[in-house]
Scaffold this active site. Structure first.
Site, mmCIF file in Angstrom:
data_model
loop_
_atom_site.group_PDB
_atom_site.id
_atom_site.type_symbol
_atom_site.label_atom_id
_atom_site.label_comp_id
_atom_site.label_asym_id
_atom_site.label_seq_id
_atom_site.Cartn_x
_atom_site.Cartn_y
_atom_site.Cartn_z
ATOM 1 N N GLY A 131 -1.488 1.602 -8.450
ATOM 2 C CA GLY A 131 -1.674 2.942 -9.010
ATOM 3 C C GLY A 131 -0.381 3.740 -9.108
ATOM 4 C CG LEU B 60 -5.890 3.437 -7.145
ATOM 5 C CD1 LEU B 60 -7.239 2.965 -7.677
ATOM 6 C CD2 LEU B 60 -5.507 4.757 -7.775
ATOM 7 C CG ASN C 273 0.015 -4.656 -5.486
ATOM 8 O OD1 ASN C 273 -0.411 -3.707 -6.128
ATOM 9 N ND2 ASN C 273 0.133 -4.625 -4.172
ATOM 10 C CD GLU C 274 -3.857 -3.143 -9.497
ATOM 11 O OE1 GLU C 274 -2.869 -3.877 -9.728
ATOM 12 O OE2 GLU C 274 -3.857 -1.929 -9.761
HETATM 13 C C1 LIG Z 1 -15.671 -8.449 -12.877
HETATM 14 C C2 LIG Z 1 -15.684 -7.009 -13.308
HETATM 15 C C3 LIG Z 1 -14.454 -6.321 -12.853
HETATM 16 C C4 LIG Z 1 -14.618 -4.853 -13.021
HETATM 17 C C5 LIG Z 1 -13.408 -4.191 -12.449
HETATM 18 C C6 LIG Z 1 -13.698 -2.775 -12.274
HETATM 19 C C7 LIG Z 1 -12.917 -2.004 -11.563
HETATM 20 C C8 LIG Z 1 -11.694 -2.500 -10.840
HETATM 21 C C9 LIG Z 1 -11.851 -2.379 -9.360
HETATM 22 C C10 LIG Z 1 -10.892 -1.939 -8.586
HETATM 23 C C11 LIG Z 1 -9.587 -1.556 -9.114
HETATM 24 C C12 LIG Z 1 -8.751 -0.923 -8.052
HETATM 25 C C13 LIG Z 1 -7.349 -0.744 -8.548
HETATM 26 C C14 LIG Z 1 -6.463 -0.513 -7.379
HETATM 27 C C15 LIG Z 1 -5.303 0.057 -7.500
HETATM 28 C C16 LIG Z 1 -4.453 0.349 -6.334
HETATM 29 O O1 LIG Z 1 -3.544 1.129 -6.426
HETATM 30 S S1 LIG Z 1 -4.801 -0.406 -4.846
HETATM 31 C C17 LIG Z 1 -3.485 0.041 -3.730
HETATM 32 C C18 LIG Z 1 -2.355 -0.912 -3.856
HETATM 33 N N1 LIG Z 1 -1.305 -0.552 -2.945
HETATM 34 C C19 LIG Z 1 -0.715 -1.403 -2.127
HETATM 35 O O2 LIG Z 1 -0.994 -2.571 -2.125
HETATM 36 C C20 LIG Z 1 0.323 -0.849 -1.196
HETATM 37 C C21 LIG Z 1 -0.059 -1.032 0.238
HETATM 38 N N2 LIG Z 1 0.948 -0.454 1.121
HETATM 39 C C22 LIG Z 1 2.119 -1.066 1.372
HETATM 40 O O3 LIG Z 1 2.439 -2.120 0.888
HETATM 41 C C23 LIG Z 1 3.028 -0.353 2.322
HETATM 42 O O4 LIG Z 1 2.279 0.589 3.043
HETATM 43 C C24 LIG Z 1 4.202 0.372 1.628
HETATM 44 C C25 LIG Z 1 3.734 1.279 0.522
HETATM 45 C C26 LIG Z 1 5.198 -0.670 1.088
HETATM 46 C C27 LIG Z 1 4.940 1.248 2.677
HETATM 47 O O5 LIG Z 1 5.309 0.458 3.777
HETATM 48 P P1 LIG Z 1 5.751 1.194 5.133
HETATM 49 O O6 LIG Z 1 6.727 2.256 4.849
HETATM 50 O O7 LIG Z 1 6.137 0.114 6.085
HETATM 51 O O8 LIG Z 1 4.441 1.953 5.638
HETATM 52 P P2 LIG Z 1 3.140 1.327 6.294
HETATM 53 O O9 LIG Z 1 2.770 0.063 5.645
HETATM 54 O O10 LIG Z 1 3.325 1.294 7.765
HETATM 55 O O11 LIG Z 1 2.037 2.398 5.892
HETATM 56 C C28 LIG Z 1 1.945 3.658 6.553
HETATM 57 C C29 LIG Z 1 0.477 4.039 6.658
HETATM 58 O O12 LIG Z 1 -0.024 4.208 5.328
HETATM 59 C C30 LIG Z 1 -1.182 3.372 5.157
HETATM 60 N N3 LIG Z 1 -1.245 2.957 3.747
HETATM 61 C C31 LIG Z 1 -0.334 2.271 3.063
HETATM 62 N N4 LIG Z 1 -0.726 2.101 1.797
HETATM 63 C C32 LIG Z 1 -1.918 2.680 1.659
HETATM 64 C C33 LIG Z 1 -2.836 2.835 0.580
HETATM 65 N N5 LIG Z 1 -2.612 2.377 -0.651
HETATM 66 N N6 LIG Z 1 -3.997 3.491 0.831
HETATM 67 C C34 LIG Z 1 -4.262 3.991 2.062
HETATM 68 N N7 LIG Z 1 -3.423 3.880 3.135
HETATM 69 C C35 LIG Z 1 -2.268 3.233 2.926
HETATM 70 C C36 LIG Z 1 -0.958 2.226 6.110
HETATM 71 O O13 LIG Z 1 -2.162 1.597 6.406
HETATM 72 C C37 LIG Z 1 -0.368 2.950 7.302
HETATM 73 O O14 LIG Z 1 -1.443 3.581 7.973
HETATM 74 P P3 LIG Z 1 -1.432 3.745 9.571
HETATM 75 O O15 LIG Z 1 -0.213 4.571 9.881
HETATM 76 O O16 LIG Z 1 -1.333 2.352 10.146
HETATM 77 O O17 LIG Z 1 -2.715 4.412 9.883
#
Ligand SMILES: CCCCC/C=C\C/C=C\CCC/C=C/C(=O)SCCNC(=O)CCNC(=O)[C@H](O)C(C)(C)COP(=O)(O)OP(=O)(O)OC[C@H]1O[C@@H](n2cnc3c(N)ncnc32)[C@H](O)[C@@H]1OP(=O)(O)O
Length: 292
Positions: free
Chosen positions: A143, A98, A167-168
């Site tokens: 996601g 996400l 990994n949430e």
């Molecule tokens: C008590 C009651 C409870 C009720 C519960 C109700 C609801 C539940 C609530 C919430 C649920 C949410 C569920 C969430 C699901 C998700 O999917 S959350 C997202 C999880 N993703 C991650 O953790 C991945 C994060 N990213 C990375 O680890 C790395 O970026 C990578 C994918 C391994 C790639 O690495 P690399 O190639 O080195 O690239 P960069 O890290 O430099 O990233 C490039 C740019 O992209 C941006 N970015 C990375 N990931 C995301 C993302 N997921 N969203 C937005 N942007 C992202 C990163 O910041 C870099 O940006 P800039 O170039 O610096 O601007």
């Protein structure tokens, strides 16, 4: 989600449908192109390849989710297609999950719209009449992993840098119940307990051992393997395979459908908390800082 609703959402999101183009490749095959999702008919009859193309990391933005759902609906409605391979056009990343910016610093109306789009995407993939094979050619956290888990079969590239899992908790988030159900249905209860609480991201060998993926193959063979697996699935008549799939998946999907509005409200309440907003900001900041 009806196609019309998706189109309306695209319009609201400022995406012009006029930019979508249908072109003909060298072999005369149609090739649908959107901004963020590319659909290519492949050499295997009846099979399309969807490539996620939302650089840099294929995060699941509202626009991306909308285009993806519309593409799947089009393919489902076009009786030429019986199967789809899902893969990535971004090197080394299947999907970063996400889009964190959609869940950070926005208002409740935006959170509601975004969460509904995430729900609709999952329902569309999970209950698809098409055979869906994930050709996972990169990292797929949260996601991104959910999309792969919702396919009928998963082929992962044998690259130890690629990680897969929900990994949430590492982001300070609670995994939604339907993400949890999808994982439990794939790897079982005990393995999910550990994986979800610890927010584990698994390298290919462990993902295979857990049953999170069905095959691990050399990186340059991911798509070809997915296509040859597809041939095996397409040997089964569609109607019996679809009825069987529905029988197995319906209860899980119905659980969300029955509680869809409550799930949206829970998401809004949870994500709007100051403490959660703070965690997400810190996580995003850390992602940026790791570059320096
Ligand atoms: C008590 C009651 C409870 C009720 C519960 C109700 C609801 C539940 C609530 C919430 C649920 C949410 C569920 C969430 C699901 C998700 O999917 S959350 C997202 C999880 N993703 C991650 O953790 C991945 C994060 N990213 C990375 O680890 C790395 O970026 C990578 C994918 C391994 C790639 O690495 P690399 O190639 O080195 O690239 P960069 O890290 O430099 O990233 C490039 C740019 O992209 C941006 N970015 C990375 N990931 C995301 C993302 N997921 N969203 C937005 N942007 C992202 C990163 O910041 C870099 O940006 P800039 O170039 O610096 O601007």
């Amino acid at each position: 989600m009806a196609l019309a609703a998706g189109r309306a959402m695209l319009m609201r999101s400022g995406v012009r449908l006029g930019t979508q183009a249908a072109a003909r490749g060298g072999n005369g095959a149609r090739r649908f192109m959107n901004h963020r999702v590319v659909v290519e008919p492949n050499t295997v009859p009846g099979v399309a390849v969807i490539k996620f193309k939302n650089p840099p990391v294929n995060s699941l933005t509202l626009e991306f989710l909308t285009e993806f759902v519309i593409c799947l609906e089009k393919l489902e409605n076009d009786k030429t297609f019986r199967g789809v391979v899902l893969t990535s056009d971004c090197p080394g990343i299947f999907s970063a999950g996400l889009d964190l910016r959609e869940m950070c610093g926005k208002n409740p109306a935006h959170y509601a719209e975004y969460w509904r789009a995430v729900q609709e995407m999952w329902l569309k993939v999970y209950l698809s009449n098409l055979v869906l094979v994930a050709a996972i050619n990169g990292t797929s956290p949260a996601g991104g992993c959910l999309i792969a888990l919702s396919c009928d079969y998963r082929v992962l590239a044998d690259n130890p840098r690629y990680r897969m899992g929900l990994n949430e908790t590492l982001l300070g988030l609670v995994v939604p119940f339907w993400f949890k159900d999808t994982l439990v249905n794939t790897i079982g209860h005990r393995a999910s307990e550990r994986a979800l609480q610890l927010g584990l991201l698994f390298p290919p060998a462990e993902a295979l051992q857990l049953g999170m993926v069905d095959q691990v193959v050399p990186e340059d063979q991911v798509q070809s393997t997915a296509l040859s697996v597809m041939t095996q699935w397409l040997a089964i008549p569609d109607h019996v395979r679809q009825l069987t799939k529905n029988m197995i998946r319906k209860a899980t999907a119905d659980h969300l459908i029955k509680h869809q509005e409550a799930d949206i409200q829970n998401f809004i309440n949870f994500i709007s908390r100051d403490s959660i907003q703070k965690s997400l900001q810190v996580y995003l900041e850390n992602l940026k800082q790791k570059k320096h």
